[in-house]
Design a protein around this motif. Structure first.
Motif, PDB file in Angstrom:
ATOM      1  N   MET A  12       0.824  -1.203   0.000  1.00  0.00           N
ATOM      2  CA  MET A  12       0.000   0.000   0.000  1.00  0.00           C
ATOM      3  C   MET A  12       0.860   1.255   0.000  1.00  0.00           C
ATOM      4  SD  MET A  12      -2.994  -1.184   2.660  1.00  0.00           S
ATOM      5  CE  MET A  12      -3.794   0.405   2.688  1.00  0.00           C
ATOM      6  N   LEU A  13       1.941   1.252   0.777  1.00  0.00           N
ATOM      7  CA  LEU A  13       2.815   2.425   0.816  1.00  0.00           C
ATOM      8  C   LEU A  13       3.517   2.629  -0.519  1.00  0.00           C
ATOM      9  CD1 LEU A  13       4.335   2.103   4.394  1.00  0.00           C
ATOM     10  CD2 LEU A  13       2.868   3.940   3.565  1.00  0.00           C
ATOM     11  N   THR A  14       3.947   1.538  -1.143  1.00  0.00           N
ATOM     12  CA  THR A  14       4.579   1.638  -2.460  1.00  0.00           C
ATOM     13  C   THR A  14       3.630   2.291  -3.453  1.00  0.00           C
ATOM     14  OG1 THR A  14       5.988  -0.291  -2.092  1.00  0.00           O
ATOM     15  CG2 THR A  14       5.578   0.323  -4.371  1.00  0.00           C
ATOM     16  N   GLN A  15       2.377   1.824  -3.487  1.00  0.00           N
ATOM     17  CA  GLN A  15       1.396   2.366  -4.424  1.00  0.00           C
ATOM     18  C   GLN A  15       1.092   3.830  -4.122  1.00  0.00           C
ATOM     19  OE1 GLN A  15       0.361   0.757  -7.224  1.00  0.00           O
ATOM     20  NE2 GLN A  15      -0.313   2.823  -7.695  1.00  0.00           N
ATOM     21  N   ALA A  16       1.019   4.183  -2.845  1.00  0.00           N
ATOM     22  CA  ALA A  16       0.764   5.574  -2.470  1.00  0.00           C
ATOM     23  C   ALA A  16       1.887   6.486  -2.956  1.00  0.00           C
ATOM     24  CB  ALA A  16       0.601   5.694  -0.951  1.00  0.00           C
ATOM     25  N   MET A  17       3.144   6.039  -2.813  1.00  0.00           N
ATOM     26  CA  MET A  17       4.276   6.848  -3.252  1.00  0.00           C
ATOM     27  C   MET A  17       4.271   6.998  -4.774  1.00  0.00           C
ATOM     28  SD  MET A  17       5.711   7.687  -0.438  1.00  0.00           S
ATOM     29  CE  MET A  17       7.413   8.131  -0.573  1.00  0.00           C
ATOM     30  N   TYR A  18       3.957   5.916  -5.492  1.00  0.00           N
ATOM     31  CA  TYR A  18       3.845   5.982  -6.951  1.00  0.00           C
ATOM     32  C   TYR A  18       2.764   6.968  -7.366  1.00  0.00           C
ATOM     33  CZ  TYR A  18       6.679   2.446  -9.345  1.00  0.00           C
ATOM     34  OH  TYR A  18       7.707   1.761  -9.926  1.00  0.00           O
ATOM     35  N   THR A  19       1.579   6.814  -6.780  1.00  0.00           N
ATOM     36  CA  THR A  19       0.433   7.632  -7.177  1.00  0.00           C
ATOM     37  C   THR A  19       0.708   9.110  -6.952  1.00  0.00           C
ATOM     38  OG1 THR A  19      -1.068   5.811  -6.677  1.00  0.00           O
ATOM     39  CG2 THR A  19      -2.035   8.007  -6.819  1.00  0.00           C
ATOM     40  N   ALA A  20       1.268   9.443  -5.795  1.00  0.00           N
ATOM     41  CA  ALA A  20       1.537  10.852  -5.483  1.00  0.00           C
ATOM     42  C   ALA A  20       2.547  11.445  -6.458  1.00  0.00           C
ATOM     43  CB  ALA A  20       2.047  10.975  -4.050  1.00  0.00           C
ATOM     44  N   ARG A  21       3.613  10.714  -6.758  1.00  0.00           N
ATOM     45  CA  ARG A  21       4.622  11.223  -7.695  1.00  0.00           C
ATOM     46  C   ARG A  21       4.039  11.354  -9.097  1.00  0.00           C
ATOM     47  NH1 ARG A  21       8.445   7.626  -4.528  1.00  0.00           N
ATOM     48  NH2 ARG A  21       9.884   9.033  -3.490  1.00  0.00           N
ATOM     49  N   GLU A  22       3.259  10.361  -9.506  1.00  0.00           N
ATOM     50  CA  GLU A  22       2.666  10.397 -10.852  1.00  0.00           C
ATOM     51  C   GLU A  22       1.678  11.552 -10.996  1.00  0.00           C
ATOM     52  OE1 GLU A  22       3.400   8.772 -13.616  1.00  0.00           O
ATOM     53  OE2 GLU A  22       5.002   7.692 -12.588  1.00  0.00           O
ATOM     54  N   LEU A  23       0.905  11.846  -9.963  1.00  0.00           N
ATOM     55  CA  LEU A  23      -0.019  12.986 -10.020  1.00  0.00           C
ATOM     56  C   LEU A  23       0.748  14.297 -10.199  1.00  0.00           C
ATOM     57  CD1 LEU A  23      -2.673  12.091  -7.282  1.00  0.00           C
ATOM     58  CD2 LEU A  23      -3.094  12.404  -9.733  1.00  0.00           C
ATOM     59  N   ALA A  24       1.823  14.455  -9.432  1.00  0.00           N
ATOM     60  CA  ALA A  24       2.631  15.675  -9.547  1.00  0.00           C
ATOM     61  C   ALA A  24       3.225  15.796 -10.947  1.00  0.00           C
ATOM     62  CB  ALA A  24       3.738  15.679  -8.485  1.00  0.00           C
ATOM     63  N   MET A  25       3.752  14.684 -11.481  1.00  0.00           N
ATOM     64  CA  MET A  25       4.336  14.694 -12.824  1.00  0.00           C
ATOM     65  C   MET A  25       3.284  15.001 -13.888  1.00  0.00           C
ATOM     66  SD  MET A  25       7.675  13.809 -12.859  1.00  0.00           S
ATOM     67  CE  MET A  25       7.879  13.000 -14.425  1.00  0.00           C
ATOM     68  N   ALA A  26       2.102  14.392 -13.780  1.00  0.00           N
ATOM     69  CA  ALA A  26       1.044  14.598 -14.772  1.00  0.00           C
ATOM     70  C   ALA A  26       0.592  16.053 -14.800  1.00  0.00           C
ATOM     71  CB  ALA A  26      -0.145  13.681 -14.471  1.00  0.00           C
ATOM     72  N   ARG A  27       0.509  16.681 -13.645  1.00  0.00           N
ATOM     73  CA  ARG A  27       0.101  18.098 -13.602  1.00  0.00           C
ATOM     74  C   ARG A  27       1.169  18.998 -14.214  1.00  0.00           C
ATOM     75  NH1 ARG A  27      -2.451  17.271  -7.616  1.00  0.00           N
ATOM     76  NH2 ARG A  27      -4.386  16.338  -8.355  1.00  0.00           N
ATOM     77  N   MET A  28       2.436  18.666 -14.000  1.00  0.00           N
ATOM     78  CA  MET A  28       3.515  19.433 -14.613  1.00  0.00           C
ATOM     79  C   MET A  28       3.468  19.275 -16.135  1.00  0.00           C
ATOM     80  SD  MET A  28       7.624  18.957 -14.131  1.00  0.00           S
ATOM     81  CE  MET A  28       7.509  17.319 -14.846  1.00  0.00           C
ATOM     82  N   GLU A  29       3.270  18.046 -16.622  1.00  0.00           N
ATOM     83  CA  GLU A  29       3.180  17.794 -18.060  1.00  0.00           C
ATOM     84  C   GLU A  29       1.995  18.547 -18.678  1.00  0.00           C
ATOM     85  OE1 GLU A  29       3.134  13.608 -19.011  1.00  0.00           O
ATOM     86  OE2 GLU A  29       4.696  13.230 -17.528  1.00  0.00           O
ATOM     87  N   ALA A  30       0.870  18.599 -17.960  1.00  0.00           N
ATOM     88  CA  ALA A  30      -0.312  19.302 -18.467  1.00  0.00           C
ATOM     89  C   ALA A  30      -0.021  20.790 -18.625  1.00  0.00           C
ATOM     90  CB  ALA A  30      -1.504  19.080 -17.541  1.00  0.00           C
ATOM     91  N   GLU A  31       0.699  21.375 -17.670  1.00  0.00           N
ATOM     92  CA  GLU A  31       1.070  22.798 -17.774  1.00  0.00           C
ATOM     93  C   GLU A  31       1.964  23.029 -18.985  1.00  0.00           C
ATOM     94  OE1 GLU A  31       2.593  24.816 -14.336  1.00  0.00           O
ATOM     95  OE2 GLU A  31       1.061  23.957 -13.016  1.00  0.00           O
ATOM     96  N   ALA A  32       2.921  22.125 -19.205  1.00  0.00           N
ATOM     97  CA  ALA A  32       3.819  22.265 -20.358  1.00  0.00           C
ATOM     98  C   ALA A  32       3.037  22.137 -21.663  1.00  0.00           C
ATOM     99  CB  ALA A  32       4.925  21.219 -20.296  1.00  0.00           C
ATOM    100  N   ASP A  33       2.062  21.246 -21.691  1.00  0.00           N
ATOM    101  CA  ASP A  33       1.244  21.048 -22.887  1.00  0.00           C
ATOM    102  C   ASP A  33       0.452  22.306 -23.208  1.00  0.00           C
ATOM    103  OD1 ASP A  33       0.550  19.405 -24.993  1.00  0.00           O
ATOM    104  OD2 ASP A  33      -1.230  18.622 -23.993  1.00  0.00           O
ATOM    105  N   VAL A  34      -0.112  22.953 -22.183  1.00  0.00           N
ATOM    106  CA  VAL A  34      -0.865  24.203 -22.376  1.00  0.00           C
ATOM    107  C   VAL A  34       0.039  25.290 -22.952  1.00  0.00           C
ATOM    108  CG1 VAL A  34      -2.022  26.088 -21.146  1.00  0.00           C
ATOM    109  CG2 VAL A  34      -2.611  23.713 -20.630  1.00  0.00           C
ATOM    110  N   LEU A  35       1.311  25.286 -22.544  1.00  0.00           N
ATOM    111  CA  LEU A  35       2.273  26.275 -23.049  1.00  0.00           C
ATOM    112  C   LEU A  35       2.746  25.947 -24.470  1.00  0.00           C
ATOM    113  CD1 LEU A  35       4.487  26.700 -19.856  1.00  0.00           C
ATOM    114  CD2 LEU A  35       2.866  28.362 -20.785  1.00  0.00           C
ATOM    115  N   GLY A  36       2.393  24.774 -24.979  1.00  0.00           N
ATOM    116  CA  GLY A  36       2.849  24.360 -26.306  1.00  0.00           C
ATOM    117  C   GLY A  36       4.282  23.888 -26.320  1.00  0.00           C
TER     118      GLY A  36
END
Length: 197
Positions: free
Chosen positions: A1-25
């Motif tokens: 459970m802790l492994t999955q929680a650490m993965y999920t939290a990091r992936e959410l942060a990365m996905a939001r950063m990628e979305a911002e970059a995508d909006v900027l083109g």
């Protein structure tokens, strides 16, 4: 459970950063850092922040976006990115591998045998090997998922966070890279060393 929680939290942060970059083109993000922060008011809450520098090729002449049309992510510096490009390689994704591992307690007999003498604690040694290999294997799997030809700039960190003395986390991170063209020249470093403290 802790492994999955650490993965999920990091992936959410990365996905939001990628979305911002995508909006900027942007074509990609370099110098990515994934930072973890704990809060004093609750030992059970962790915050992950992903930051980086969005980059875009002039004139759209470089094929930098991933095959899925998303901006690439890389923890490499601008100089490292340019070196890759000059040798015919492109970054595809920042790939992660994590493993939160519980190390079994020594039995009373094992503790008694180790008491008062210098000896390797095989249970702990094996647990560290296993946790590190699992984290590295998961990072390599992510590299395979994006069709990479290799992973560069790999770092492996060990953390114990607040889970107690018998729980450790190994976190592996690197940039998955692909050949831009089949005649990409191999990079043959003569000497490598970090320029930071």
């Amino acid at each position: 459970m802790l492994t999955q929680a650490m993965y999920t939290a990091r992936e959410l942060a990365m996905a939001r950063m990628e979305a911002e970059a995508d909006v900027l083109g942007a074509d990609g993000i370099i110098g990515v850092e994934v930072r973890a922060r704990r809060y004093a008011f609750s030992a059970e809450i962790m915050e992950f922040v992903a930051i980086g520098t969005a980059v875009k090729a002039e004139g759209g002449t470089m094929a930098l976006r991933t095959p899925a049309g998303r901006p690439f992510t890389s923890h490499l510096s601008g100089q490292d990115f340019w070196t890759l490009w000059q040798h015919g390689w492109v970054p595809r994704a920042l790939v992660l591998g994590t493993c939160v591992y519980h190390v079994a307690h020594l039995t009373f007999r094992q503790a008694l045998q180790a008491s008062g003498q210098n000896t390797e604690l095989g249970t702990y040694t094996q647990a560290v090997y296993d946790a590190r290999e699992i984290a590295m294997g998961r990072m390599q799997y992510e590299g395979n998922q994006v069709g990479a030809d290799g992973i560069v700039g790999v770092t492996v960190h060990e953390n114990d966070w607040v889970w107690g003395e018998h729980a450790i986390e190994f976190f592996a991170m690197g940039t998955a890279v692909s050949k831009l063209h089949q005649d990409a020249s191999p990079v043959s470093p003569q000497m490598t060393m970090p320029l930071t403290d």
